[in-house]
Motif scaffolding. Structure first.
Motif, PDB file in Angstrom:
ATOM      1  N   GLY A 291       0.802  -1.209   0.000  1.00  0.00           N
ATOM      2  CA  GLY A 291       0.000   0.000   0.000  1.00  0.00           C
ATOM      3  C   GLY A 291       0.837   1.261   0.000  1.00  0.00           C
ATOM      4  O   GLY A 291       0.338   2.330  -0.298  1.00  0.00           O
ATOM      5  N   TYR A 616      -8.043 -10.337   1.303  1.00  0.00           N
ATOM      6  CA  TYR A 616      -8.131  -9.579   0.052  1.00  0.00           C
ATOM      7  C   TYR A 616      -6.769  -8.980  -0.259  1.00  0.00           C
ATOM      8  O   TYR A 616      -6.103  -8.410   0.622  1.00  0.00           O
ATOM      9  CB  TYR A 616      -9.165  -8.463   0.158  1.00  0.00           C
ATOM     10  CG  TYR A 616      -9.333  -7.679  -1.129  1.00  0.00           C
ATOM     11  CD1 TYR A 616      -9.706  -8.320  -2.302  1.00  0.00           C
ATOM     12  CD2 TYR A 616      -9.126  -6.306  -1.162  1.00  0.00           C
ATOM     13  CE1 TYR A 616      -9.871  -7.610  -3.492  1.00  0.00           C
ATOM     14  CE2 TYR A 616      -9.295  -5.583  -2.334  1.00  0.00           C
ATOM     15  CZ  TYR A 616      -9.665  -6.243  -3.494  1.00  0.00           C
ATOM     16  OH  TYR A 616      -9.823  -5.538  -4.664  1.00  0.00           O
ATOM     17  N   ASN A 618      -5.057  -6.636  -3.438  1.00  0.00           N
ATOM     18  CA  ASN A 618      -5.032  -5.973  -4.744  1.00  0.00           C
ATOM     19  C   ASN A 618      -3.813  -5.077  -4.851  1.00  0.00           C
ATOM     20  O   ASN A 618      -3.774  -4.152  -5.653  1.00  0.00           O
ATOM     21  CB  ASN A 618      -6.316  -5.171  -4.981  1.00  0.00           C
ATOM     22  CG  ASN A 618      -6.375  -3.914  -4.115  1.00  0.00           C
ATOM     23  OD1 ASN A 618      -5.570  -3.732  -3.211  1.00  0.00           O
ATOM     24  ND2 ASN A 618      -7.334  -3.042  -4.379  1.00  0.00           N
ATOM     25  N   ALA A 619      -2.789  -5.326  -4.013  1.00  0.00           N
ATOM     26  CA  ALA A 619      -1.640  -4.433  -3.888  1.00  0.00           C
ATOM     27  C   ALA A 619      -0.466  -4.855  -4.752  1.00  0.00           C
ATOM     28  O   ALA A 619       0.632  -4.332  -4.594  1.00  0.00           O
ATOM     29  CB  ALA A 619      -1.200  -4.359  -2.420  1.00  0.00           C
ATOM     30  N   ASN A 625      -3.901  -1.466  -6.281  1.00  0.00           N
ATOM     31  CA  ASN A 625      -4.824  -0.649  -5.487  1.00  0.00           C
ATOM     32  C   ASN A 625      -5.813   0.115  -6.351  1.00  0.00           C
ATOM     33  O   ASN A 625      -6.079   1.300  -6.135  1.00  0.00           O
ATOM     34  CB  ASN A 625      -4.043   0.313  -4.592  1.00  0.00           C
ATOM     35  CG  ASN A 625      -3.157  -0.408  -3.599  1.00  0.00           C
ATOM     36  OD1 ASN A 625      -1.946  -0.286  -3.658  1.00  0.00           O
ATOM     37  ND2 ASN A 625      -3.748  -1.169  -2.695  1.00  0.00           N
ATOM     38  N   ILE A 628     -11.842  -3.125  -5.834  1.00  0.00           N
ATOM     39  CA  ILE A 628     -12.471  -3.225  -4.518  1.00  0.00           C
ATOM     40  C   ILE A 628     -13.055  -4.625  -4.314  1.00  0.00           C
ATOM     41  O   ILE A 628     -13.300  -5.359  -5.270  1.00  0.00           O
ATOM     42  CB  ILE A 628     -13.575  -2.169  -4.327  1.00  0.00           C
ATOM     43  CG1 ILE A 628     -14.646  -2.311  -5.417  1.00  0.00           C
ATOM     44  CG2 ILE A 628     -12.980  -0.774  -4.303  1.00  0.00           C
ATOM     45  CD1 ILE A 628     -15.828  -1.369  -5.224  1.00  0.00           C
ATOM     46  N   GLY A 648     -10.880  -1.591   0.056  1.00  0.00           N
ATOM     47  CA  GLY A 648     -10.124  -1.048  -1.053  1.00  0.00           C
ATOM     48  C   GLY A 648     -10.750   0.245  -1.563  1.00  0.00           C
ATOM     49  O   GLY A 648     -11.734   0.737  -1.015  1.00  0.00           O
ATOM     50  N   PRO A 649     -10.181   0.816  -2.611  1.00  0.00           N
ATOM     51  CA  PRO A 649      -9.111   0.212  -3.409  1.00  0.00           C
ATOM     52  C   PRO A 649      -7.736   0.246  -2.761  1.00  0.00           C
ATOM     53  O   PRO A 649      -6.836  -0.479  -3.194  1.00  0.00           O
ATOM     54  CB  PRO A 649      -9.117   1.059  -4.682  1.00  0.00           C
ATOM     55  CG  PRO A 649      -9.653   2.391  -4.243  1.00  0.00           C
ATOM     56  CD  PRO A 649     -10.666   2.075  -3.197  1.00  0.00           C
ATOM     57  N   ALA A 650      -7.530   1.078  -1.747  1.00  0.00           N
ATOM     58  CA  ALA A 650      -6.241   1.127  -1.052  1.00  0.00           C
ATOM     59  C   ALA A 650      -6.503   1.119   0.441  1.00  0.00           C
ATOM     60  O   ALA A 650      -7.644   1.125   0.895  1.00  0.00           O
ATOM     61  CB  ALA A 650      -5.459   2.377  -1.468  1.00  0.00           C
ATOM     62  N   THR A 654      -5.911  -4.533   2.203  1.00  0.00           N
ATOM     63  CA  THR A 654      -5.767  -4.730   0.765  1.00  0.00           C
ATOM     64  C   THR A 654      -4.463  -5.419   0.392  1.00  0.00           C
ATOM     65  O   THR A 654      -4.139  -5.518  -0.791  1.00  0.00           O
ATOM     66  CB  THR A 654      -5.844  -3.382   0.024  1.00  0.00           C
ATOM     67  OG1 THR A 654      -4.801  -2.522   0.493  1.00  0.00           O
ATOM     68  CG2 THR A 654      -7.190  -2.720   0.246  1.00  0.00           C
TER      69      THR A 654
END
Length: 887
Positions: A291, A616, A618-619, A625, A628, A648-650, A654
């Motif tokens: 992040g 989760y 997404n990083a 990031n 979601i 998320g998104p950040a 995440t």
């Protein structure tokens, strides 16, 4: 400002028994001592090369000039080796939290660094600081790092590493141990890292890359040429510096100066790798993004050398590991491109030993701030270093694919545990206590500093002091809260230096949880080991890969390796299952959305809470990031949905990791018998790696009905009659009549429900006699059976010829309901065989016909002296008591 950089990079050197690897990223100009941190730019790098011979000569000259004592002849201080050296204790969870108290301050008492000091004198000063640190904190460190809070006269690069030990083979360097050669005490420190003026750095990507390079010099980059002649090290010329990766190597970036380039024949550099245009230190895009970062500071090839990746993991993790065969390392790469892998490195250097299954992967660095006399670090200077180190702790963990940790604290003074567990259900409106215990590691707690932090129904945390019970024991009390309140809580205790240690690890982000309830009923309890009717996929889903599936997951840097449920459970729902040892994006979500639907459940029978553990990430990927993870709930079987949470998104949650989420259905929408929860994960942005997982889903009815108060169903006075054993005088009409000579010593009370366990002393039993007043002796009480039998022992026995009221007010059932009818009577009247509450000739006449009989359940009251036989001895007790009567 004049730009100076005297040092660059050298390989391992042997000097007077001293093994030195002086590696550096050539550095920024030094600002004046200030809390302001200047921006570092490419133009601030202007370096001269310092050869290994020059370093060796510097050491020899320092000894010959009398500047330093020969390190081999120095008397070293004794330092304590901690038992838990390779078992880091993390203050605040897997990524340890650094505070100002973790920065050890060392005075440059002679002002050496303000003079035209020699390199040898600098190394000597660093060893003195290291020894002082270990005298104060023990031989508890793998590395020791240094900042200064002022502008020195000059620098050896912007940062460098001095190696003291290497115990691994297959790295292209020999095995050595040179602590004594530099005059460093202890048995554990492997190397020293100098970062110079703290004001030159900020907690940003550039600092992380520099730290990544310096620490990695513990293991690399010293590899020999491949068998076909390709050089993996730089040439100290246009293709990079020795002891770093050759710029002909493309490994998708590394703080160790793997450059990142794109395309083939011609291939071009991918642009500036770090802020400020540092084209030669590049974040690794294969590791992925945290992040707060642009990618890993290590490559998978680095992680192999460091003992984190196996050869197979190195090869699988590197999306690009190729070599420019004929390039002159100009910015436009025109030569032919070939590939290589772990097998080529191993063929030339041997297999790394120890391998990734046995190598050390958790480390601790002790950090020293060097200052001038009378100029200790300011709070702002310390805060800057603290912020750098906290980000560095986090960067190490995710850059090693969560396989390793770097503890940048001085080590915890003690640990906190809960010897009898913690409550998960609270008695409504009743205080709940639990035990807390500390175990000393290097120091002791401040016993008056214990605090319980608690939050009710998501409100602000409140505090209450914990009671210190002596020794290492404390007691925390959660105040009474109404049903069906949910409570989050954790505890803290300070050490003698006012450093706060929290439990559980990760608090306050990670907390313990409890609910105030009269009873709980599970509506749906699913650890996913069996198929309870979940649906993977819904109308409108568009994802082409990463579809929800119930499996034992194959982990990556983005997906869990294990489910959340304790062993032997293995299954959970994840978004796609890749191959064992697969790459970062192996079967992650691509192309759109994938949905997981719970079975329908009934929440209409009472206040219902829902809980689940989610994962989760997404990083990672080229565009992190950007997506979601959405959790929704429906009360009409999926026709309409209301959001529960969006991750998320950040920000938090995440970057992977199992995280608990709980909520009350009624807080979001009206509860019905047609409830359903859905989990929606998507990859709608370009180039990101998205993975999600769910485990241990539960829906629980919280019953707030108050149970009936407990009832005393029986009470007796128990006396043992010699070998005949115990016999009980029963209660009749709320009164026990005790006629035997031993008096009232033991009462046994039976309840209709289990009661709360009482301590051995200070029990809730009060005794008041008509004649004798409040009983002043000792009362011991304990519960047995199913906690429904209370045994009360008096010492001494209750006095004769009196009527006592026994009051158990204050006792509660195990469900927290207070006893209402809590009193009964005991009459102590020796010799009253007939139990008419007066001793007379009639009582003596009852005894005589039974002379010689052994005691049984029909005649135990006749055995006044409780010897097991009815005899003239019993009659002799009665006669002097004629006329005694109960009040």
């Amino acid at each position: 400002m004049q730009k100076r950089c005297l040092g660059r990079s050298i390989g391992r050197q042997f000097m007077l028994g001293l093994g030195v690897v002086a590696s550096l990223v050539c550095g920024p100009p030094q600002a004046e001592a200030s809390d302001e941190v200047p921006k570092v730019t490419l133009e601030s790098f202007d370096c001269d090369y310092q050869s290994s011979e020059k370093v060796e000569i510097a050491i020899l000259d320092a000894v010959a000039a009398g500047e330093i004592q020969d390190p081999r002849q120095r008397q070293l201080p004794e330092v304590v080796e901690r038992e838990q050296f390779f078992q880091p204790n993390f203050r605040g969870g897997g990524v340890p939290t650094v505070t100002q108290a973790d920065i050890f301050q060392f005075e440059d008492s002679a002002g050496l660094l303000l003079t035209n000091f020699s390199d040898g004198a600098l190394f000597n000063l660093m060893s003195q600081a290291a020894n002082q640190l270990m005298v104060a904190n023990g031989d508890n460190f793998d590395f020791i790092g240094y900042f200064v809070n002022f502008t020195p006269d000059h620098q050896l690069g912007s940062a460098f590493y001095l190696g003291l030990e290497n115990d691994a083979t297959g790295l292209g360097q020999g095995v050595y141990e040179d602590r004594a050669g530099l005059g460093v005490a202890g048995n554990n420190v492997e190397g020293l890292v100098m970062m110079w003026n703290q004001a030159s750095w900020a907690p940003d990507d550039t600092a992380m890359l520099v730290l990544g390079q310096e620490f990695e010099h513990r293991w690399g980059m010293f590899l020999s040429n491949l068998l076909d002649g390709r050089s993996l090290q730089g040439d100290n010329g246009a293709c990079g510096r020795g002891a770093h990766w050759n710029w002909k190597v493309d490994g998708q970036g590394s703080g160790m100066e793997i450059r990142e380039w794109i395309g083939s024949s011609p291939a071009v550099l991918g642009g500036d790798c770090a802020p400020g245009g540092f084209f030669f230190i590049c974040n690794n895009t294969d590791i992925g993004n945290s992040g707060t970062g642009l990618g890993g500071v290590f490559s998978h090839s680095d992680l192999y050398l460091m003992g984190y990746d196996s050869p197979a993991e190195m090869d699988a993790g590197n999306s690009e590991l190729r070599y420019m065969d004929s390039s002159n390392c100009s910015s436009n790469y025109n030569g032919a491109i070939s590939t290589f892998g772990s097998a080529d490195i191993i063929a030339a250097n041997g297999l790394r030993s120890p391998d990734s299954t046995t190598s050390q992967q958790d480390f601790r660095t002790g950090w020293v701030m060097i200052h001038q006399p009378g100029a200790a670090p300011t709070p702002g200077q310390l805060d800057n270093v603290v912020n750098i180190l906290n980000r560095w702790s986090e960067t190490w963990q995710w850059s090693t694919s969560n396989k390793g940790t770097m503890d940048n604290t001085l080590g915890v003074s003690f640990t906190i545990s809960f010897p009898n567990g913690t409550p998960d259900t609270l008695i409504p409106d009743q205080p709940t206590t639990f035990d807390v215990q500390t175990t000393d590691v290097s120091s002791t707690p401040n016993t008056s500093s214990g605090l319980l932090y608690y939050s009710v129904d998501g409100g602000a945390f409140q505090t209450s002091s914990m009671a210190f019970l002596g020794g290492n024991n404390y007691q925390a009390t959660i105040p009474g809260v109404p049903c069906p309140s949910s409570v989050e809580f954790f505890v803290t205790i300070e050490d003698v230096s006012a450093v706060v240690i929290a439990a559980p690890a990760g608090a306050p982000t990670v907390t313990l949880n409890a609910v105030a309830a009269g009873n709980t009923v599970l509506v749906l309890d699913d650890d996913f080991e069996s198929d309870l009717g979940w649906t993977a996929g819904a109308g409108g889903d568009t994802a082409t890969t990463g579809i929800w599936t119930r499996v034992s997951p194959n982990g990556t840097a983005a997906q869990p390796e294990d489910d959340h449920t304790a062993d032997p459970a293995t299954l959970c729902f994840v978004t796609g299952q890749g191959a064992v040892g697969g790459g970062l994006g192996d079967n992650d979500i691509d192309g759109g959305t994938t949905t997981l639907l719970s079975p329908i459940f009934d929440a209409s029978q009472g206040a219902t809470g829902v809980s689940y553990w989610r994962w989760y990430s997404n990083a990672t990927g080229a565009e992190p990031n950007a997506d979601i993870f959405v959790v929704d709930i429906s009360n009409n079987g999926g026709t309409n949905w209301v959001n529960v949470e969006t991750i998320g998104p950040a920000g938090a949650g995440t970057s992977g990791g199992w995280i608990l989420h709980e909520f009350m259905v009624d807080d979001i929408l009206a509860a019905t018998n047609d409830m359903q929860v859905r989990f929606v994960a998507s990859d709608l942005a370009g180039g990101s790696v998205v993975e999600a997982a769910v485990d241990d889903f539960a829906a629980t009815i919280i019953e707030c009905l108050v149970a009936d108060p407990p009832i005393i169903t029986d009470a007796v006075s128990r006396v043992t009659h010699g070998a005949a054993g115990p016999f009980d005088a029963p209660m009749s009409g709320g009164t026990i009549i005790e006629t035997r000579d031993s008096g009232v010593e033991t009462l046994v009370v039976t309840f209709d429900v289990p009661m709360t366990v009482l301590p051995d002393q200070g029990v809730n039993v009060s005794v008041v006699g008509v004649n004798s007043g409040a009983y002043a002796g000792s009362v011991l009480a304990s519960l047995s059976g199913a906690n429904d039998v209370l045994t009360i022992t008096f010492g001494p026995a209750l006095a004769d010829v009196d009527r006592y009221t026994i009051d158990l007010a204050g006792m509660t059932s195990d469900t927290g309901v207070a006893i209402v009818d809590s009193t009964f009577e005991v009459v102590a009247l020796r010799g009253d065989v007939s139990t008419d509450l007066i001793v007379s000739t009639g009582d003596a006449s009852i005894i005589k016909p039974n002379f010689g009989a052994t005691v049984d359940a029909t005649n135990f009251r006749f055995d006044f002296n409780a010897d097991g036989v009815i005899s003239t001895g019993d009659a002799s007790i009665v006669k002097p008591l004629f006329g005694n009567a109960a009040p």
